[in-house]
Design an enzyme around this catalytic site. Structure first.
Site, mmCIF file in Angstrom:
data_model
loop_
_atom_site.group_PDB
_atom_site.id
_atom_site.type_symbol
_atom_site.label_atom_id
_atom_site.label_comp_id
_atom_site.label_asym_id
_atom_site.label_seq_id
_atom_site.Cartn_x
_atom_site.Cartn_y
_atom_site.Cartn_z
ATOM 1 N N HIS A 112 -12.361 -6.062 4.581
ATOM 2 C CA HIS A 112 -13.048 -4.761 4.319
ATOM 3 C C HIS A 112 -14.190 -4.977 2.939
ATOM 4 C CE1 HIS A 112 -9.909 -3.384 6.954
ATOM 5 N NE2 HIS A 112 -8.850 -3.966 6.092
ATOM 6 N N GLU A 149 -7.186 -1.067 -0.453
ATOM 7 C CA GLU A 149 -7.124 -2.329 0.098
ATOM 8 C C GLU A 149 -8.244 -3.257 -0.192
ATOM 9 O OE1 GLU A 149 -6.129 -4.873 4.348
ATOM 10 O OE2 GLU A 149 -6.732 -2.627 4.370
ATOM 11 N N HIS A 205 -5.624 -9.430 3.485
ATOM 12 C CA HIS A 205 -5.477 -8.182 3.891
ATOM 13 C C HIS A 205 -4.133 -7.689 3.166
ATOM 14 C CE1 HIS A 205 -8.640 -7.447 6.779
ATOM 15 N NE2 HIS A 205 -8.617 -8.738 7.034
ATOM 16 N N GLU A 287 -1.423 -10.711 5.798
ATOM 17 C CA GLU A 287 -0.868 -8.950 5.406
ATOM 18 C C GLU A 287 -0.139 -9.315 4.293
ATOM 19 O OE1 GLU A 287 -2.562 -6.561 6.544
ATOM 20 O OE2 GLU A 287 -3.362 -6.748 8.326
#
Length: 324
Positions: A112, A149, A205, A287
């Site tokens: 992101h 995030e 992430h 993650e």
């Protein structure tokens, strides 16, 4: 990162619930190894497409795929292990130090971008990921207290870069501060690793699942041969990379494997992610925890814990890159 469901929520009133990690490391490692044996026995990670759903949000773009008209940045700012947010000025490329990874190239993809929510038209445009089309990128998730995030992933990327450079690797980030204010798109993120001829690549992430869903998982590419996507040559080495990262991440952080994906193994295989489908170099996603769970959020927002996470990922990558 939440792949399905609502998107990034605007910051909400702060909840000061910081639950300490209560799982003993000594108990975690045998559990992770047992989970891995189960994983090997059944021949795979969690079911394809078993994505999670973030908490509801209103009107912000969907969560994640990478995007942008930029080229990779080979940056070498050195993060500290303090509780800062990871903001550091971008520096010019520097020669890699001598070390066991001298000559190796690693691409780190911080998931992101903090500016994505301000560029909805750009990140919502569709890009070709081989098997189908998906959004260029998404906003990512956040903790209930509003820690994004995108800030977590960039700080972790800085810490990981420093550790790998200390081993002699040449490290490139797909984006960094001072670069584009959104993206890059998922297809571009894959191309950055490909163009660098990376020996290994990783996308960082944190998840946005329901409270009570805890733990980390590593996402590995499934076999894809469709359109511009052909992962057949990287499935094996990517699996090896993922296995090494999982073991070291458990040991260094004490974070348990996900209790809601991957059957407790810490491994998930997917064929719907452009960043993996379009990669021609060994690559995995990680993650690191669930930002919507109070216990995981307390860890993810701790600089000291992020340093442990960087160390676990680094040690897994070093093990992979030094394999004979």
């Amino acid at each position: 990162m939440s792949y399905v469901g609502p998107d990034f929520d605007p910051p909400q009133p702060r909840r000061s619930r910081r639950g300490p990690l209560t799982v003993a490391l000594a108990a975690l490692v045998p559990g992770a190894l047992l989970g891995w044996l189960v994983y090997e026995a059944v021949g795979g990670g969690g079911p394809e497409g078993s994505d999670r759903t973030a908490a509801p949000s209103s009107g912000s773009p969907s969560r994640t795929a990478p995007a942008s008209p930029s080229s990779p940045s080979a940056l070498s700012a050195s993060p500290s292990s303090s509780d800062g947010d990871g903001k550091r000025p971008a520096k010019s490329p520097t020669a890699a130090a001598s070390g066991p990874l001298k000559g190796k190239v690693v691409v780190i993809d911080p998931g992101h971008n903090l500016g994505n929510f301000q560029h909805t038209a750009q990140i919502n445009r569709q890009v070709d990921i081989g098997t189908n089309h998906k959004e260029c990128d998404t906003t990512g998730t956040s903790t209930n207290a509003g820690y994004p995030e995108a800030r977590f992933t960039l700080d972790l990327a800085h810490r990981l870069r420093t550790l790998l450079e200390q081993q002699g690797a040449t490290v490139k980030l797909t984006h960094d501060e001072g670069g584009p204010s959104w993206g890059p798109c998922v297809d571009e993120r894959a191309r950055i690793g490909n163009a660098a001829h990376a020996d290994a690549a990783i996308s960082l992430h944190a998840d946005g699942s329901a409270p009570g869903n805890r733990g980390f998982h590593v996402i590995m590419p499934g076999s894809v041969h469709s359109g511009a996507a052909d992962t057949r040559e990287i499935v094996g080495p990517s699996h090896d990379l993922g296995v090494r990262i999982v073991g070291n991440f458990v040991r260094e952080t004490g974070e348990p494997p996900s209790n809601y994906l991957g059957g407790g193994t810490g491994f998930v295989t997917r064929t719907d992610l452009g960043g993996l489908n379009l990669s021609t170099v060994p690559k995995v996603f990680i993650e690191c925890g669930n930002m919507r769970d109070s216990k995981d959020a307390a860890l993810l927002t701790s600089g000291a814990w992020r340093q442990k996470a960087a160390r676990g990922i680094s040690e897994g990558m070093v093990s992979f890159l030094r394999r004979s």
